[in-house]
Design an enzyme around this catalytic site. Structure first.
Site: not given
Length: 1010
Positions: A456, A523
């Protein structure tokens, strides 16, 4: 070497290390073969233990010259190393996710650090050099320090390092005292220039949190080893390549053992850098299913033949590559059935013991998890060595996340140029170094299949350069980076498409148009609280779509810290509980295991099933086994086929069935099933031999088929008296009495054998306690009227002048009476529902709850009747799905007869929420410790029995805030909506997992005292 430390450089992005020795492999060298055998090297000396300590709030208040040799620091306080200073009473932990921890306190831009609050920890260790080190060099190794530190020895500046999660080594030799006590001084900065690169979703700490070592080395020493063990394309032979960096010319004996049999032995002279290549025929291959390891032993001699040291490393031969756009391991398409894992301990924060790591990895193996992503930083060496040995595939991730920087870009608050590291030159060397540090330390572990560039942090040229550097260093692995999905200027930054929390529908649509790279969810199935609903949609899709190669659950363990409330009660704390501001609450509680004791949560039941290596289905008189394994035939397991009647095994057959890897085969069911009542055929596959993670007999897969139906309750007509009073109607039988109240509006009493079973009137219920997903997707805004309806429904009607009750109606039946009570619901539009009781003369009561179409009110969380019972009824036995809680979107539980304490059904989620539901219930008995209580029966009930009401659970933020137990609450239902789980910031329960209240609903069940 710089002689002084410039404090002004701490904030600079391009100043991230000074005088740090080159990173190298994590090998350990020993002074003798015997020391190697005992795994105890005299070349090393631990500096773990008690250090002297002082902490200041910021650099302005720091003791900048505390390192001076003449300054006596014995008056400092004590602290244990390793530890996080916030767990030792110096400041408080802070949990934040996206936002940087200083946000709102100070305006801090990249290139700056907080000035008001930036704790500086002063560590001092007085030590003597062990005599066994002789006159050899003295190196110090810090395995992990957060977030940056400067080092002095005996008043002399040694160096500086960032990158909290990889080791930093410094040469102390020039300033070491051999004959007296040395003063080691370490200044640890909570926030540095590197802190902008460490905005991971975790609790924020600081300090020396991993081991500290001194070590020496002989004059001829292997500084670095690079091992590649690559089979050729047809896997018939392999090339073992051993790259060595040595301090000087040497002679080495290279030996390779296969189960203690030497298959390679060569003694040779080498220069400072050498590469030795060997062909290994018919290599035994490494995989998570069969983690076969050879043993490489390198004995080092001087050019004069004198022994110097010995090093040993496990070697796993495996070939991981892209073939036709698909990731393959040893030629077979691989599917990652994975989980993300933080290094976290509820007692010691970042200080995770070998025992805790072992429990984590063993738990994974026992529950069919085959892969781990090290979110979001490299782990300590023990983790990888155990993954090598147990067999787990690893995505090893660079210590890099800048979520608080790129999130404003996605929201349109900042331009793309703001991305960090993005295209910024001032951060380029820092992030390249972080990737290199990870690679150099971990490069020899066969468990690592993929390098990850971080998490991220958007995209940009710097990530492409990181990718290229890793590929240049290592062509035996792939490189992963999810951020490309948000910034596609450099698509070749990643070798696979990786996304977070995309639905199966979105992935399916993407892969219709994009077929050039494999796809994973780095994820997915966000496991916050009571979650993981609909996970099976992903795992089923991996069987259908060749390019979809699995995913990694977010995440493994609840990040919670063991604390005590104001009354001394222990509980698991989360963001905000330490008065940390800003914070992100219980968003740290995403684990499939609990923080305290690392025990599995009920979610693991579904995960183990979805990740099963063998998929068993039934058709007529056959069962089919689909073998998802890549390298394991099904006949390597034992198979047990059982015929079960209400929990009792009637017949059992044990056998072995051969199904080759990645194939399926059908077999005739070897048991004749009687054509009467209800039977369950249970097919179970278990380990045939003891494994390193489980004993023989451990189950890895199962399936069930239900035959027939249970018979209806048989009633025997007995003497019963019906009494119609002015306000009440009663039915008295031989051993029971039930009373219905017109004033109170329902069944006010049900006595059995003289004991009252009802503490309150059973009432219709439409609400289940909110889980984290419900709160996140704003279910209360869409369905909140159902909570009001459950709390404030009434049998009364209101006019402008008075409130009067709606009397129940009655119907005479063959052996008793039927009582029908209408309840008015405070909803818009207004609704009624009817709850009727048919009382039989033998004491059984048939209950029926009915309601017309109600979709205009909103999504219906639950359709049930709630019974309030005495808290002494604290035992539950049921015939239904179990043993753990299950839901319509987490349905893969086993039909059987189970029992537990009512309190056992309260899952230990960080925030109290919906839990304990069981579907497919045929009967449930709720009794006291003498076996007395009430029995419910039905055909396919949804049953929840808890010591708290839904509204008590809703009102609590922590388990310790739940009230003292006054009652046992039994919710006997038709159905409950699914718990959802694609994410916990908006994803709703899927339509197929909802209660369809666009049509009338009817719930039927019976109850009787026992």
């Amino acid at each position: 070497m710089n002689k002084t430390f410039d404090f002004n450089k701490i904030a600079q992005p391009d100043f991230f290390e000074e005088n740090v020795l080159p990173a190298h492999s994590d090998s350990v060298h020993y002074e003798s073969p015997e020391a190697l055998q005992e795994d105890k090297s005299a070349f090393y000396e631990s500096l773990n233990g008690v250090w002297k300590f002082f902490c200041s709030d910021n650099l302005d208040t720091a003791i900048r010259d505390f390192y001076r040799e003449e300054l006596d620091c014995f008056s400092f306080r004590d602290i244990r190393v390793p530890s996080c200073i916030q767990m030792e009473g110096y400041g408080t932990p802070q949990y934040v996710n996206t936002q940087y921890p200083w946000d709102g306190h100070e305006e801090v831009e990249p290139g700056e650090i907080p000035k008001l609050f930036n704790p500086v920890a002063h560590y001092v260790k007085y030590f003597e050099v062990p005599e066994r080190f002789g006159k050899g060099p003295v190196i110090i190794r810090f395995e992990g320090v957060e977030s940056a530190f400067a080092l002095w020895l005996n008043g002399q500046y040694i160096g500086y390092s960032e990158d909290s999660f990889t080791p930093a080594e410094f040469d102390l030799t020039e300033y070491i005292y051999r004959d007296k006590v040395n003063k080691l001084a370490v200044m640890v900065f909570r926030f540095s220039g590197g802190s902008f690169l460490e905005d991971q979703d975790f609790f924020r700490f600081s300090g020396i949190f991993r081991d500290v070592w001194l070590y020496t080395k002989p004059d001829v020493h292997i500084d670095d080893i690079r091992i590649t063990a690559q089979p050729d394309k047809d896997l018939a032979k392999a090339l073992l390549c051993i790259g060595l960096k040595v301090s000087s010319k040497a002679e080495v004996l290279i030996e390779l053992e296969d189960n203690k049999e030497t298959v390679l032995s060569e003694r040779k002279r080498i220069g400072k850098e050498s590469i030795s290549e060997y062909e290994i025929k018919d290599p035994k291959l490494w995989s998570a299913e069969k983690p076969y390891l050879y043993l490489l032993r390198i004995t080092v001699y001087g050019t004069d033949g004198a022994f110097k040291e010995i090093i040993s490393e496990p070697v796993g031969f495996r070939r991981f590559e892209l073939k036709n756009g698909v990731m393959t391991l040893n030629g077979k398409r691989i599917v990652f059935r994975g989980v993300n894992r933080h290094d976290f301990s509820s007692l010691n924060a970042r200080v995770v013991t070998e025992e805790e790591i072992t429990k984590d990895l063993v738990t994974m193996k026992r529950n069919n998890i085959n892969a781990v992503r090290t979110s979001h930083y490299p782990n300590r060496t023990f983790f990888y060595r155990l993954c090598d040995r147990l067999g787990l595939y690893v995505i090893d991730e660079t210590n890099l996340e800048t979520h608080g920087i790129w999130d404003p870009i996605l929201r349109g608050y900042r331009p793309i140029e703001y991305a960090l590291p993005g295209d910024r030159e001032e951060y380029r060397e820092a992030v390249l170094k972080r990737a290199s540090n990870m690679y150099e330390k971990d490069k020899n572990h066969p468990c690592i299949l993929i390098w990850s560039l971080g998490n991220e942090a958007f995209g940009g040229r710097n990530f492409k350069l990181m990718h290229d550097a890793l590929k240049a260093a290592d062509d035996t692995r792939l490189v992963h980076y999810e951020g490309v999905i948000n910034d596609q200027r450099y698509p070749d930054t990643t070798d696979m498409v990786s996304t977070m929390y995309w639905s199966v529908e979105k992935i399916r649509d993407y892969l219709k148009e994009n077929r050039d790279k494999p796809f994973i969810n780095c994820e997915y199935t966000h496991a916050m609280g009571n979650s993981c609903g609909g996970m099976y949609l992903y795992t089923d899709y991996a069987d259908e779509e060749v390019l979809y190669q699995g995913g990694f659950i977010w995440d493994y363990i609840d990040q919670s810290l063991t604390a005590r409330d104001r009354y001394g009660n222990e509980y698991q704390a989360y963001g905000g509980d330490f008065d940390d501001r800003p914070h992100d609450g219980n968003f740290s509680g995403n684990g499939i295991v609990y923080g305290r004791n690392r025990d599995v949560s009920p979610k693991i039941q579904e995960i183990k099933y979805n990740y099963r290596p063998l998929v068993i289905t039934f058709d007529k008189d056959e069962f089919t086994v689909k073998n998802r394994n890549l390298f394991t035939d099904a006949d390597e397991y034992d198979c047990r086929i059982s015929l079960i009647k209400e929990g009792e095994v009637i017949t059992e057959v044990k056998d072995r069935y051969s199904v080759e890897p990645l194939s399926q085969k059908s077999f005739k069911i070897p048991i004749e099933v009687p054509d009467e009542r209800e039977y369950v055929l249970d097919v179970s596959f278990t380990l045939r031999e003891d494994k390193s993670y489980a004993d023989a007999g451990h189950e890895i897969a199962y399936a069930q088929r239900v035959y027939g139906r249970r018979g209806e309750i048989t009633h025997c007509k007995k003497r019963a008296v019906i009494s119609k009073g002015t306000y009440n109607l009663g039915v008295r039988g031989e051993d029971f009495e039930v009373i219905f109240s017109g004033l109170m509006g329902g069944a006010v009493s049900y006595k059995y054998a003289g004991s009252e079973l009802l503490k309150k009137i059973p009432l219709p219920n439409f609400w289940r306690p909110l889980n984290d997903n419900d709160s996140a997707n704003l279910l209360p805004f869409r369905a909140g009227e159902w909570k009001i309806a459950s709390m404030y429904l009434t049998h009364k009607i209101s006019t402008p002048r008075e409130v009067s009750g709606t009397p129940f109606t009655t119907e005479k039946t063959e052996d008793g009476i039927k009582v029908i009570q209408t309840y008015h619901l405070p909803t818009k539009p207004a609704l009624d529902c009817c709850l009727s009781y048919r009382v039989h003369s033998d004491g059984w009561v048939d209950a029926e709850l009915s309601m017309d179409k109600s979709s205009d009110v909103g999504e219906l969380p639950e359709f049930s009747v709630i019974f309030t019972l005495d808290a002494e009824l604290c035992n539950l036995k049921w015939y239904g799905l179990g043993p753990d809680e299950n839901y319509i979107d987490r349905p893969h539980a086993r039909l059987g007869v189970y029992s537990n304490r009512v309190s056992d059904n309260v899952a230990r989620y960080l925030r109290p929420q919906e839990c304990g539901n069981h579907m497919g219930v045929r009967y449930a008995e709720i009794t006291d410790d003498r076996g007395r209580g009430i029995r419910f029966e039905g055909e396919d009930l949804s049953v929840s029995v808890l010591p708290y009401s839904p509204h008590e659970i809703d009102n609590a933020s922590h388990p310790t805030e739940l009230p003292p137990v006054h009652y046992t609450y039994a919710r006997i239902g038709l159905k409950q909506m699914g718990v959802a789980g694609d994410d916990t910031w908006g994803a709703r329960t899927k339509p197929e997992h909802m209660i369809d209240n666009s049509k009338p609903l009817k719930l039927e069940f019976s109850f009787r005292g026992i």
